[in-house]
Write a protein that holds these residues in place. Sequence first.
Motif, PDB file in Angstrom:
ATOM      1  N   LEU A   5      35.697  39.317  42.245  1.00 51.04           N
ATOM      2  CA  LEU A   5      36.117  38.795  43.543  1.00 51.04           C
ATOM      3  C   LEU A   5      36.448  39.922  44.519  1.00 51.04           C
ATOM      4  N   MET A   6      37.082  40.970  44.046  1.00 49.83           N
ATOM      5  CA  MET A   6      37.439  42.096  44.907  1.00 49.83           C
ATOM      6  C   MET A   6      36.190  42.744  45.492  1.00 49.83           C
ATOM      7  N   GLU A   7      35.177  42.914  44.642  1.00 46.84           N
ATOM      8  CA  GLU A   7      33.937  43.519  45.125  1.00 46.84           C
ATOM      9  C   GLU A   7      33.261  42.620  46.152  1.00 46.84           C
ATOM     10  N   ARG A   8      33.206  41.318  45.877  1.00 48.57           N
ATOM     11  CA  ARG A   8      32.545  40.383  46.794  1.00 48.57           C
ATOM     12  C   ARG A   8      33.273  40.299  48.134  1.00 48.57           C
ATOM     13  N   ALA A   9      34.606  40.278  48.079  1.00 53.19           N
ATOM     14  CA  ALA A   9      35.398  40.130  49.304  1.00 53.19           C
ATOM     15  C   ALA A   9      35.629  41.450  50.027  1.00 53.19           C
ATOM     16  N   GLY A  10      35.354  42.562  49.360  1.00 47.31           N
ATOM     17  CA  GLY A  10      35.593  43.859  49.982  1.00 47.31           C
ATOM     18  C   GLY A  10      37.065  44.152  50.179  1.00 47.31           C
TER      19      GLY A  10
END
Length: 439
Positions: free
Chosen positions: A100-105
């Motif tokens: 999720l962190m990678e997707r949301a930046g």
Amino acid sequence: MHNSEAFSHSRRRLLLGGAAVGLAAGIGWLRPGAASGSHSAYFQSLSKAADRNGVFQPQLIVDQQRMLANLDRLTAALKNQYHYRIVAKSLPSVELLATLMERAGTNRLMVFHQPFLTQVARDLPAADVLLGKPLPVAAAMRFYQQLAADTTDFQPERQLQWLIDSPERLGQYHQLAQQRSQPMRLNLEIDIGLHRGGIQSLETLETMLQTIEASPWLTFSGFMGYEAHIAKAPGSNDWLRDQAMERYRAFVERAERTLGRSIRDLTLNTGGSTTYTLYRDRHDQVVANEIAAGSALVKPTDFDLPTLADHVPAAFIATPVLKVLDRTEIPGAPGLGRLMSWWNPNREKTVFIYGGYWKAVPESPAGLSINPVYGRSTNQEMLNGSADLTLKPDDWVFLRPTQSEQVFLHFGGIVRYDADQQQLDGHWPVLGSRITGQS
């Protein structure tokens, strides 16, 4: 009997008969209709994937595509107007959080439990962490002791904000910082309407800020004002949102007067899964600069609210059927099962499932429900369905969690569902050990 008396008697019988027919019709109108008793196309695909996976026991499944679609809706709504902080208690898995962190930046996480904080510091060392609730100072001491024994690049003096809700807790944390010669960043919990603790008085805030400023070990890092009450109010949410933000602004302005500087670049956290949509395109009127949310990404049933109408459920408990009976019988109450099924045709058949008594409600097949009289069971829960129920032993029943943070921890891990490939293709271990009281 005179003709007039006979007429009156007939009329009374006609009226009574009509009333009885009307009452029966009215009761019939109130009775539930029978559901189809079969899985939708989506759950048929999920059932086949569960069969192929070969794990015939209760499991927690997250549809990755649905979850990421919910995340995309959230980040699109924030439109870079607010920073986004992922609530880890609602999505308690390092691998899941990393996805999720990678997707949301974003590298911002909100953590609520000391063992989880320790694991995040070890396994996600680039995370920026805000505590979501004030912890006993002994928990903070334990965190630092465990961190010293870990190999990690996590630097708490830069990446961690402890949440402080009172002058007494501030004193405890100040003493810990002095004893350990440990720099600590402190975020202050403010009450902006939820009335679940936090600083209520502007005068108290001023005194606490002066204490922090006078210490060489403490740094004021911002505010956290939670406002979950807004979405639960009847009617429009706007007036409660505006009231909460007016209160938030008063705290910010008093802090700036006390400190003699702007604090607009600090962490000014608010929001939650149920309220984040209320801040869309209002950043010029809202003093908060950061929104926290987690449950909106998987949408348990407690989050079936108008503010999340665009989100779709993404988390399900899948459990095998153990037994199917053609009727419902209640021990010690002969005839009660028949009466229940007469009133509600969705109580005609009985299904016993593997496990049960979760914070969850039956989702598929349609019409399944927990029997309100038989009693709950963590071993073999009774569910009822209509005469058209197509389930047989070893088929799958799907339930929707009412919340995610506690339920996700019951299964030892999260099974990832790839809806595009229609297969269960991965496993996310959950954070720490099973605990309760996460709310």
